[in-house]
Design a protein around this motif. Structure first.
Motif, PDB file in Angstrom:
ATOM      1  N   ARG A   1       0.836  -1.207   0.000  1.00  0.00           N
ATOM      2  CA  ARG A   1       0.000   0.000   0.000  1.00  0.00           C
ATOM      3  C   ARG A   1       0.866   1.250   0.000  1.00  0.00           C
ATOM      4  O   ARG A   1       0.596   2.220  -0.743  1.00  0.00           O
ATOM      5  CB  ARG A   1      -0.914   0.020   1.225  1.00  0.00           C
ATOM      6  CG  ARG A   1      -1.858   1.226   1.265  1.00  0.00           C
ATOM      7  CD  ARG A   1      -2.533   1.367   2.611  1.00  0.00           C
ATOM      8  NE  ARG A   1      -1.630   1.832   3.650  1.00  0.00           N
ATOM      9  CZ  ARG A   1      -1.287   3.117   3.835  1.00  0.00           C
ATOM     10  NH1 ARG A   1      -1.764   4.074   3.028  1.00  0.00           N
ATOM     11  NH2 ARG A   1      -0.468   3.449   4.823  1.00  0.00           N
TER      12      ARG A   1
ATOM     13  N   LEU B   1       1.376   4.582  -2.885  1.00  0.00           N
ATOM     14  CA  LEU B   1       1.233   6.012  -2.630  1.00  0.00           C
ATOM     15  C   LEU B   1       2.197   6.845  -3.461  1.00  0.00           C
ATOM     16  O   LEU B   1       1.924   8.018  -3.742  1.00  0.00           O
ATOM     17  CB  LEU B   1       1.467   6.312  -1.152  1.00  0.00           C
ATOM     18  CG  LEU B   1       0.455   5.764  -0.146  1.00  0.00           C
ATOM     19  CD1 LEU B   1       0.899   6.105   1.275  1.00  0.00           C
ATOM     20  CD2 LEU B   1      -0.940   6.314  -0.411  1.00  0.00           C
TER      21      LEU B   1
ATOM     22  N   ALA C   1       0.055  11.399  -2.761  1.00  0.00           N
ATOM     23  CA  ALA C   1      -1.069  11.937  -1.999  1.00  0.00           C
ATOM     24  C   ALA C   1      -1.407  10.941  -0.900  1.00  0.00           C
ATOM     25  O   ALA C   1      -1.619   9.755  -1.184  1.00  0.00           O
ATOM     26  CB  ALA C   1      -2.281  12.163  -2.909  1.00  0.00           C
ATOM     27  N   THR C   2      -1.444  11.407   0.321  1.00  0.00           N
ATOM     28  CA  THR C   2      -1.730  10.532   1.463  1.00  0.00           C
ATOM     29  C   THR C   2      -3.046  10.944   2.112  1.00  0.00           C
ATOM     30  O   THR C   2      -3.490  12.081   1.984  1.00  0.00           O
ATOM     31  CB  THR C   2      -0.607  10.607   2.505  1.00  0.00           C
ATOM     32  OG1 THR C   2      -0.441  11.961   2.923  1.00  0.00           O
ATOM     33  CG2 THR C   2       0.708  10.102   1.924  1.00  0.00           C
ATOM     34  N   GLY C   3      -3.633   9.989   2.828  1.00  0.00           N
ATOM     35  CA  GLY C   3      -4.860  10.278   3.541  1.00  0.00           C
ATOM     36  C   GLY C   3      -4.580  10.824   4.924  1.00  0.00           C
ATOM     37  O   GLY C   3      -3.445  11.129   5.297  1.00  0.00           O
ATOM     38  N   GLU C   4      -5.641  10.937   5.706  1.00  0.00           N
ATOM     39  CA  GLU C   4      -5.518  11.416   7.068  1.00  0.00           C
ATOM     40  C   GLU C   4      -4.818  10.364   7.934  1.00  0.00           C
ATOM     41  O   GLU C   4      -5.006   9.163   7.756  1.00  0.00           O
ATOM     42  CB  GLU C   4      -6.904  11.712   7.653  1.00  0.00           C
ATOM     43  CG  GLU C   4      -7.621  12.867   6.965  1.00  0.00           C
ATOM     44  CD  GLU C   4      -6.958  14.211   7.221  1.00  0.00           C
ATOM     45  OE1 GLU C   4      -6.384  14.383   8.322  1.00  0.00           O
ATOM     46  OE2 GLU C   4      -7.000  15.063   6.323  1.00  0.00           O
ATOM     47  N   ASP C   5      -4.015  10.831   8.851  1.00  0.00           N
ATOM     48  CA  ASP C   5      -3.390   9.958   9.859  1.00  0.00           C
ATOM     49  C   ASP C   5      -2.635   8.797   9.215  1.00  0.00           C
ATOM     50  O   ASP C   5      -2.917   7.628   9.467  1.00  0.00           O
ATOM     51  CB  ASP C   5      -4.458   9.432  10.820  1.00  0.00           C
ATOM     52  CG  ASP C   5      -3.828   8.782  12.061  1.00  0.00           C
ATOM     53  OD1 ASP C   5      -2.685   9.140  12.394  1.00  0.00           O
ATOM     54  OD2 ASP C   5      -4.480   7.910  12.657  1.00  0.00           O
ATOM     55  N   ASP C   6      -1.675   9.138   8.380  1.00  0.00           N
ATOM     56  CA  ASP C   6      -0.866   8.128   7.706  1.00  0.00           C
ATOM     57  C   ASP C   6       0.608   8.546   7.768  1.00  0.00           C
ATOM     58  O   ASP C   6       1.229   8.812   6.741  1.00  0.00           O
ATOM     59  CB  ASP C   6      -1.316   7.961   6.250  1.00  0.00           C
ATOM     60  CG  ASP C   6      -0.619   6.794   5.543  1.00  0.00           C
ATOM     61  OD1 ASP C   6       0.091   6.027   6.221  1.00  0.00           O
ATOM     62  OD2 ASP C   6      -0.791   6.668   4.310  1.00  0.00           O
TER      63      ASP C   6
ATOM     64  N   GLU D   1       3.309   9.331   4.834  1.00  0.00           N
ATOM     65  CA  GLU D   1       3.836  10.686   4.720  1.00  0.00           C
ATOM     66  C   GLU D   1       5.362  10.686   4.696  1.00  0.00           C
ATOM     67  O   GLU D   1       5.975  11.399   3.883  1.00  0.00           O
ATOM     68  CB  GLU D   1       3.311  11.540   5.873  1.00  0.00           C
ATOM     69  CG  GLU D   1       1.827  11.819   5.761  1.00  0.00           C
ATOM     70  CD  GLU D   1       1.253  12.513   6.985  1.00  0.00           C
ATOM     71  OE1 GLU D   1       0.174  13.105   6.866  1.00  0.00           O
ATOM     72  OE2 GLU D   1       1.885  12.456   8.067  1.00  0.00           O
TER      73      GLU D   1
ATOM     74  N   ARG E   1       4.496  16.572   3.899  1.00  0.00           N
ATOM     75  CA  ARG E   1       3.389  16.440   4.853  1.00  0.00           C
ATOM     76  C   ARG E   1       3.838  16.571   6.302  1.00  0.00           C
ATOM     77  O   ARG E   1       3.111  17.109   7.125  1.00  0.00           O
ATOM     78  CB  ARG E   1       2.714  15.079   4.677  1.00  0.00           C
ATOM     79  CG  ARG E   1       1.946  14.968   3.363  1.00  0.00           C
ATOM     80  CD  ARG E   1       2.701  14.043   2.451  1.00  0.00           C
ATOM     81  NE  ARG E   1       1.996  13.900   1.195  1.00  0.00           N
ATOM     82  CZ  ARG E   1       2.535  14.159   0.010  1.00  0.00           C
ATOM     83  NH1 ARG E   1       3.768  14.598  -0.083  1.00  0.00           N
ATOM     84  NH2 ARG E   1       1.859  13.985  -1.097  1.00  0.00           N
TER      85      ARG E   1
END
Length: 212
Positions: A115, A119, A124-129, A133, A188
């Motif tokens: 996973r 990326l 681009a990363t999601g929240e709380d990753d 990051e 990030r």
């Protein structure tokens, strides 16, 4: 200083690999061979080492730095400059999951490394990753180099895409630069953003404006 083989073996062990040390060394050697393929000009062992160095420097910001290190090893393990879209990242992610499981890394961890590799297609990363990051920030660290280092980076990228005519290359490169500049932040993690964001944006904007 650890060799690349030692760095890979340590990360794999930390991630739960169960095979013997010679098997880990063989896997690392195979990966180094991939990173040394002749079609590569920028995405080489030097790039891999630079990404790993950033991850080591900021490992405390990630809950699973061993997974991030393995994702760095895998993120361009499959690299064909002629591939379309995010095919390289998809193929690298699939390769990562399979290789890690053959080394005894638990399936859930191998899937997570895959996973993370995925990326790097769009950074681009999601929240709380924070793991994602750190990987993306490390992969993009080159953008914050000084003018000489940045020019060397862009020259290597152009050589990798020597098969693409100039006009087509400029158009495609401009799309990449604009996508990066449209990110809310290129970096990030706060410590990296504070150090690198302004210089990276200046480099990208200058290249977009002048082609250099």
């Amino acid at each position: 200083m650890q060799s690349l083989v030692e760095r890979f073996s340590a990360a794999a062990r930390d991630a739960g690999a169960t095979v013997d040390d010679p098997d880990l060394a063989a896997a690392a050697g195979y990966l180094v061979t991939r990173w040394s393929e002749p079609q590569r000009q920028y995405h080489t062992v030097d790039h891999l080492t630079a990404v790993l160095d950033v991850i080591d420097r900021f490992a405390g910001l990630a809950p699973h730095p061993e997974r991030v290190r393995l994702a760095a090893w895998m993120h361009d393990a499959v690299y064909d400059p002629r591939a379309l879209g995010d095919a390289n990242e998809r193929d690298s992610a699939e390769f990562a999951e399979g290789l890690l499981q053959t080394l005894g890394v638990p399936a859930e961890t191998a899937r997570e490394v895959a996973r993370l590799v995925g990326l790097t297609a769009g950074h681009a990363t999601g929240e709380d990753d924070p793991d994602g990051e750190l990987l993306c920030d490390a992969d993009l660290a080159v953008l914050a180099g000084d003018e000489v280092a940045y020019a060397e980076y862009t020259a290597k990228i152009r050589r990798e895409y020597a098969h693409v005519p100039d006009d087509d290359f400029r158009a495609g490169r401009a799309q990449v630069l604009k996508a990066l500049l449209e990110l809310p932040s290129i970096y990030r993690l706060a410590p990296l953003r504070e150090q690198w964001e302004a210089r990276a944006r200046a480099n990208l904007e200058r290249e977009l404006r002048t082609g250099v």
